[in-house]
Design a protein around this motif. Structure first.
Motif, PDB file in Angstrom:
ATOM      1  N   ASP A 173      35.536  -4.047 -46.091  1.00 46.72           N
ATOM      2  CA  ASP A 173      35.765  -3.662 -44.702  1.00 46.72           C
ATOM      3  C   ASP A 173      34.694  -4.262 -43.788  1.00 46.72           C
ATOM      4  N   ALA A 174      33.473  -4.398 -44.297  1.00 45.47           N
ATOM      5  CA  ALA A 174      32.406  -5.041 -43.520  1.00 45.47           C
ATOM      6  C   ALA A 174      32.756  -6.502 -43.241  1.00 45.47           C
ATOM      7  N   ASP A 175      33.370  -7.174 -44.209  1.00 47.10           N
ATOM      8  CA  ASP A 175      33.818  -8.544 -43.975  1.00 47.10           C
ATOM      9  C   ASP A 175      34.887  -8.584 -42.881  1.00 47.10           C
ATOM     10  N   ARG A 176      35.762  -7.594 -42.891  1.00 48.68           N
ATOM     11  CA  ARG A 176      36.769  -7.515 -41.816  1.00 48.68           C
ATOM     12  C   ARG A 176      36.057  -7.423 -40.454  1.00 48.68           C
ATOM     13  N   ALA A 177      34.995  -6.613 -40.410  1.00 50.12           N
ATOM     14  CA  ALA A 177      34.232  -6.474 -39.176  1.00 50.12           C
ATOM     15  C   ALA A 177      33.608  -7.806 -38.772  1.00 50.12           C
ATOM     16  N   MET A 178      33.124  -8.553 -39.760  1.00 51.01           N
ATOM     17  CA  MET A 178      32.555  -9.872 -39.457  1.00 51.01           C
ATOM     18  C   MET A 178      33.605 -10.790 -38.840  1.00 51.01           C
ATOM     19  N   SER A 179      34.823 -10.718 -39.322  1.00 46.97           N
ATOM     20  CA  SER A 179      35.880 -11.580 -38.793  1.00 46.97           C
ATOM     21  C   SER A 179      36.168 -11.285 -37.328  1.00 46.97           C
ATOM     22  N   ARG A 180      35.806 -10.068 -36.892  1.00 46.39           N
ATOM     23  CA  ARG A 180      36.012  -9.668 -35.491  1.00 46.39           C
ATOM     24  C   ARG A 180      34.753  -9.860 -34.647  1.00 46.39           C
ATOM     25  N   GLY A 181      33.729 -10.440 -35.243  1.00 45.83           N
ATOM     26  CA  GLY A 181      32.507 -10.697 -34.491  1.00 45.83           C
ATOM     27  C   GLY A 181      31.544  -9.539 -34.410  1.00 45.83           C
ATOM     28  N   GLU A 182      31.740  -8.517 -35.244  1.00 44.95           N
ATOM     29  CA  GLU A 182      30.905  -7.323 -35.134  1.00 44.95           C
ATOM     30  C   GLU A 182      29.521  -7.501 -35.745  1.00 44.95           C
ATOM     31  N   MET A 183      29.291  -8.579 -36.488  1.00 44.37           N
ATOM     32  CA  MET A 183      27.964  -8.848 -37.048  1.00 44.37           C
ATOM     33  C   MET A 183      27.284 -10.017 -36.328  1.00 44.37           C
ATOM     34  N   PHE A 184      27.780 -10.344 -35.143  1.00 45.85           N
ATOM     35  CA  PHE A 184      27.186 -11.428 -34.365  1.00 45.85           C
ATOM     36  C   PHE A 184      26.465 -10.870 -33.151  1.00 45.85           C
ATOM     37  N   THR A 185      25.275 -11.381 -32.902  1.00 39.83           N
ATOM     38  CA  THR A 185      24.557 -11.082 -31.666  1.00 39.83           C
ATOM     39  C   THR A 185      23.733 -12.290 -31.267  1.00 39.83           C
ATOM     40  N   ASP A 186      23.710 -12.559 -29.975  1.00 42.55           N
ATOM     41  CA  ASP A 186      22.841 -13.610 -29.460  1.00 42.55           C
ATOM     42  C   ASP A 186      21.827 -13.022 -28.484  1.00 42.55           C
ATOM     43  N   SER A 187      21.483 -11.747 -28.699  1.00 38.35           N
ATOM     44  CA  SER A 187      20.588 -11.024 -27.791  1.00 38.35           C
ATOM     45  C   SER A 187      19.166 -11.578 -27.787  1.00 38.35           C
ATOM     46  N   GLY A 188      18.718 -12.134 -28.921  1.00 37.45           N
ATOM     47  CA  GLY A 188      17.332 -12.565 -29.035  1.00 37.45           C
ATOM     48  C   GLY A 188      16.353 -11.425 -29.231  1.00 37.45           C
ATOM     49  N   ASP A 189      16.854 -10.201 -29.406  1.00 43.10           N
ATOM     50  CA  ASP A 189      15.971  -9.029 -29.511  1.00 43.10           C
ATOM     51  C   ASP A 189      15.036  -9.103 -30.710  1.00 43.10           C
ATOM     52  N   LEU A 190      15.536  -9.545 -31.854  1.00 42.59           N
ATOM     53  CA  LEU A 190      14.689  -9.609 -33.045  1.00 42.59           C
ATOM     54  C   LEU A 190      13.545 -10.595 -32.828  1.00 42.59           C
ATOM     55  N   HIS A 191      13.854 -11.757 -32.298  1.00 43.53           N
ATOM     56  CA  HIS A 191      12.848 -12.779 -32.010  1.00 43.53           C
ATOM     57  C   HIS A 191      11.765 -12.207 -31.093  1.00 43.53           C
ATOM     58  N   ARG A 192      12.188 -11.534 -30.025  1.00 36.77           N
ATOM     59  CA  ARG A 192      11.217 -10.990 -29.078  1.00 36.77           C
ATOM     60  C   ARG A 192      10.357  -9.900 -29.696  1.00 36.77           C
ATOM     61  N   LEU A 193      10.949  -9.035 -30.490  1.00 36.64           N
ATOM     62  CA  LEU A 193      10.182  -7.936 -31.075  1.00 36.64           C
ATOM     63  C   LEU A 193       9.126  -8.437 -32.051  1.00 36.64           C
ATOM     64  N   ILE A 194       9.492  -9.371 -32.914  1.00 31.72           N
ATOM     65  CA  ILE A 194       8.530  -9.808 -33.936  1.00 31.72           C
ATOM     66  C   ILE A 194       7.654 -10.961 -33.450  1.00 31.72           C
ATOM     67  N   GLY A 195       7.977 -11.499 -32.269  1.00 31.39           N
ATOM     68  CA  GLY A 195       7.119 -12.509 -31.668  1.00 31.39           C
ATOM     69  C   GLY A 195       7.199 -13.890 -32.283  1.00 31.39           C
ATOM     70  N   ARG A 196       8.297 -14.176 -32.968  1.00 27.61           N
ATOM     71  CA  ARG A 196       8.492 -15.496 -33.589  1.00 27.61           C
ATOM     72  C   ARG A 196       9.962 -15.624 -33.966  1.00 27.61           C
ATOM     73  N   PRO A 197      10.412 -16.848 -34.273  1.00 25.63           N
ATOM     74  CA  PRO A 197      11.801 -16.995 -34.719  1.00 25.63           C
ATOM     75  C   PRO A 197      12.011 -16.286 -36.060  1.00 25.63           C
ATOM     76  N   PRO A 198      13.086 -15.535 -36.210  1.00 23.76           N
ATOM     77  CA  PRO A 198      13.397 -14.953 -37.508  1.00 23.76           C
ATOM     78  C   PRO A 198      13.629 -16.037 -38.559  1.00 23.76           C
ATOM     79  N   VAL A 199      13.400 -15.696 -39.813  1.00 22.06           N
ATOM     80  CA  VAL A 199      13.654 -16.631 -40.910  1.00 22.06           C
ATOM     81  C   VAL A 199      15.131 -17.018 -40.911  1.00 22.06           C
ATOM     82  N   THR A 200      15.394 -18.303 -41.035  1.00 20.27           N
ATOM     83  CA  THR A 200      16.760 -18.807 -40.998  1.00 20.27           C
ATOM     84  C   THR A 200      17.335 -18.945 -42.404  1.00 20.27           C
ATOM     85  N   LEU A 201      18.640 -19.116 -42.452  1.00 28.12           N
ATOM     86  CA  LEU A 201      19.318 -19.356 -43.724  1.00 28.12           C
ATOM     87  C   LEU A 201      18.777 -20.616 -44.385  1.00 28.12           C
TER      88      LEU A 201
END
Length: 287
Positions: free
Chosen positions: A249-277
């Motif tokens: 069901d989580a994969d279904r949510a991904m197909s609808r964009g529910e696991m996507f964000t372009d907020s940049g909040d994580l980057h701002r909080l930790i003060g650096r780019p998050p580790v990438t794939l």
């Protein structure tokens, strides 16, 4: 200041404890909790207060939260049917203990998410607000480890199996989400905030399979299945039926964009780019 971390026996909880220590919080000001505290005896040996906390046992929660100023509520795992009730008991115990701040690990777009997990997060967020406790919502996207931890199986089969279609996933490492939680617990100005957390570089599962192929030097493809078939595949691989259904069901949510964000909040909080794939895959393959 005394900070309680629930679920310290799990990976995200332990990583948050380590992040708090790195940020200069004295070991004696950290209370690490879990159901089986024998798993965190090493934390006690380092001067951290270790207390048993079972989300289904209100008495244990009252004792675990005694004297706490802030609390990180790491969302409970399955059984999903008991999740909201467990969270409510934690929130009630925090309120009774006089905790001044509850930080909750939710999921991206919990206010609109249609997944089973999203519904439990939305109900928990609402209950936390209704109780009137100052709070912060950390809406975490998917863990990169949900894929990197299964690289041997993926490479063995030559396929990434999912039901996410071409939905984009803003995955990040547990360590980066833990760092963000530690920042919120140790700095001012976050009360009432809702942070949509995820990596700066999103990917589809097709792109994931391509990235694995490039990193491993072996062809890996993506097989997009109907949600019901994915649940059957996961069950056949040994997962309990309920967990398999939730993950599909989580994969279904991904197909609808529910696991996507372009907020940049994580980057701002930790003060650096998050580790990438692209960074996480070679590290995982080298282990």
């Amino acid at each position: 200041m005394s900070i309680v971390v629930t679920g310290a026996t799990g990976q995200l909880g332990r990583l948050t404890v380590e992040a708090l220590l790195r940020r200069g919080i004295p070991a004696g000001d950290i209370i690490a909790t879990g159901r089986d505290i024998t798993r965190i005896k090493d934390l006690a040996d380092r001067g951290i207060t270790v207390r048993r906390a079972d989300f289904a046992d209100p008495d244990s929660l009252a004792e675990a939260f005694e004297g706490a100023d802030e609390l990180l509520l790491i969302s409970a795992s399955v059984p999903v049917g008991e999740r909201v009730a467990n969270h409510r008991r934690v929130i009630d115990a925090a309120a009774s203990a006089g905790v001044s701040l509850v930080v909750y690990t939710s999921t991206t777009h919990a206010d609109t998410a249609g997944s089973v997990l999203g519904n439990t997060h939305r109900e928990t967020e609402k209950y936390l607000r209704d109780r009137g406790i100052p709070s912060v919502m950390l809406r975490n996207s998917w863990y990169l480890e949900n894929y990197t931890a299964h690289l041997p199986q993926i490479l063995g089969n030559g396929v990434v199996v999912g039901a996410a279609g071409e939905g984009r996933i803003s995955g990040a490492t547990r360590a980066d989400y833990a760092e963000a939680a530690a920042v919120v617990l140790t700095t001012e100005g976050h009360i009432g905030a809702v942070y949509e957390l995820g990596g700066d570089e999103s990917f589809t599962l097709t792109e994931l399979s391509g990235a694995i192929s490039a990193a491993a030097g072996q062809q890996v493809t993506y097989a997009d299945l109907p949600v019901s078939e994915l649940a059957q595949v996961l069950t056949a691989a040994g997962l309990p039926g309920e967990l398999a259904e939730v993950l599909a069901d989580a994969d279904r949510a991904m197909s609808r964009g529910e696991m996507f964000t372009d907020s940049g909040d994580l980057h701002r909080l930790i003060g650096r780019p998050p580790v990438t794939l692209a960074v996480a895959l070679p590290v995982a393959l080298s282990r």
